[in-house]
Motif scaffolding. Structure first.
Motif, short mmCIF file in Angstrom:
data_model
loop_
_atom_site.label_atom_id
_atom_site.label_comp_id
_atom_site.label_asym_id
_atom_site.label_seq_id
_atom_site.Cartn_x
_atom_site.Cartn_y
_atom_site.Cartn_z
N TYR A 19 -20.23 13.11 -55.80
CA TYR A 19 -19.31 12.18 -56.47
C TYR A 19 -18.25 12.99 -57.21
CZ TYR A 19 -22.85 8.55 -55.83
OH TYR A 19 -23.75 7.66 -55.29
N SER A 48 -34.07 11.49 -65.29
CA SER A 48 -32.92 10.61 -65.14
C SER A 48 -31.74 11.41 -64.58
CB SER A 48 -32.57 10.03 -66.51
OG SER A 48 -31.53 9.12 -66.37
N GLY A 49 -31.08 10.86 -63.58
CA GLY A 49 -29.92 11.54 -63.00
C GLY A 49 -30.26 12.58 -61.95
N SER A 50 -31.56 12.68 -61.57
CA SER A 50 -31.95 13.73 -60.62
C SER A 50 -31.62 13.37 -59.17
CB SER A 50 -33.45 14.03 -60.76
OG SER A 50 -34.22 12.86 -60.57
N GLY A 51 -31.25 12.10 -58.92
CA GLY A 51 -30.84 11.72 -57.57
C GLY A 51 -31.80 10.80 -56.84
N LYS A 52 -32.78 10.26 -57.55
CA LYS A 52 -33.82 9.42 -56.91
C LYS A 52 -33.21 8.20 -56.21
CE LYS A 52 -35.90 8.71 -60.90
NZ LYS A 52 -35.09 9.54 -61.82
N SER A 53 -32.42 7.43 -56.98
CA SER A 53 -31.86 6.21 -56.41
C SER A 53 -30.87 6.54 -55.30
CB SER A 53 -31.15 5.37 -57.48
OG SER A 53 -32.10 4.91 -58.40
N THR A 54 -30.10 7.62 -55.49
CA THR A 54 -29.15 8.02 -54.45
C THR A 54 -29.89 8.35 -53.15
OG1 THR A 54 -27.70 8.92 -56.17
CG2 THR A 54 -27.29 9.64 -53.92
N HIS A 206 -40.03 5.63 -62.57
CA HIS A 206 -40.11 6.52 -63.74
C HIS A 206 -41.54 6.56 -64.27
CE1 HIS A 206 -35.71 5.75 -64.37
NE2 HIS A 206 -35.78 7.02 -64.69
#
Ligand SMILES: Nc1ncnc2c1ncn2[C@@H]1O[C@H](COP(=O)(O)OP(=O)(O)OP(=O)(O)O)[C@@H](O)[C@H]1O
Length: 246
Positions: A19, A48-54, A206
């Motif tokens: 991004y 948080s922010g490690s890329g899981k959802s991506t 989480h």
């Protein structure tokens, strides 16, 4: 990962998602190669922010990689048109999100059958009945979502995901909005779908306790897979997550 390609329900090869640009560039996925085996329950964890959802969104065809490939079975979804991707999601994938995303004007039965209705497919009655019985919705099938508790609404969402017998169910924080008892029920249904019906499930969470229902936990940090844990327990997952905080 060690699983053979032929047993992968989904996989990613050198998956990268970027991004922004210049000083503001974020490497949400920084070269992930991973395989999600058929008939197994895989949890994805990480700070948080490690890329899981991506990662989940790109493997599930809800978002596109910047480079690398993502496969559902043998289908390289990176090359599919928007329309073909939508059809693949409809026909081969199931989704469970934190917010149940039920249609407010449809009752529980109609919501649970919606993917089949949209695909013009007839439900297999015995299978539908079995899932409804398993998730304990029998009495509530005529209720609108507004007449159901959060836990009951998520049961409808689980039924909706399982009824079409998808190749894979992708779940993003499926218990995030639920109290611990309702959450445990939902996770038990998901576990049962894997054990009794060979369902493949990939879940972002989480919650170390939620992850303990999986067969294997993948740990992401800074857009890369840094560890995995077969046969997880809540305590072991909790300990592993603590190591990200130092
Ligand atoms: N649309 C976007 N535009 C810019 N940056 C984004 C976008 N989506 C995600 N990111 C960034 O990419 C990185 C990974 O985000 P992602 O949501 O995949 O992480 P996550 O591990 O699921 O986080 P969380 O646990 O907080 O939900 C983060 O740094 C995030 O800020």
């Amino acid at each position: 990962m060690s699983q053979a390609v032929s047993t992968a329900a989904a996989r990613a090869v050198d998956a990268r998602k970027t991004y922004g640009e210049g000083d503001a560039v974020v490497h949400a996925l920084a070269g992930v190669t991973v395989s999600f085996p058929v008939g197994r329950f895989t949890a994805i964890m990480g700070p948080s922010g490690s890329g899981k959802s991506t990662l989940m969104q790109c493997v599930a065809g809800l978002d596109r990689l910047t480079s690398g490939s993502a496969f559902i079975g043998d289908t390289d979804i990176s090359t599919l048109s928007k329309t073909d991707l939508a059809l693949l999601r409809r026909d081969r994938l199931g989704f469970i999100f934190q917010q149940y995303n039920l249609i407010p004007s449809l009752n529980a039965r109609e919501n649970a059958l919606l993917p089949l209705t949209l695909a013009g497919r007839e439900p297999e009655q015995a299978w539908f009945d079995e899932i409804i019985a398993t998730v304990g919705l029998g009495e509530r099938l005529k209720n609108l979502p507004s007449q159901l508790s959060g836990g009951q609404q998520q049961r409808v969402a689980v039924a909706r995901a399982l009824v079409p017998r998808p190749d894979i169910v992708f779940a993003d924080e499926p218990t995030g909005a639920l109290d611990s008892r309702s959450g445990a029920e939902i996770l038990t249904f998901m576990r049962r779908a894997v054990d009794d019906s060979g369902q493949t499930i990939v879940m972002v969470t989480h919650d170390p306790h939620a992850a303990s229902y999986a067969d294997n936990v993948l740990f992401l940090a800074d857009g890369q897979i840094v560890d995995e844990m077969p046969e997880p327990t809540t305590d072991r997952v909790l300990d592993r997550m603590k190591r990200f905080e130092v």
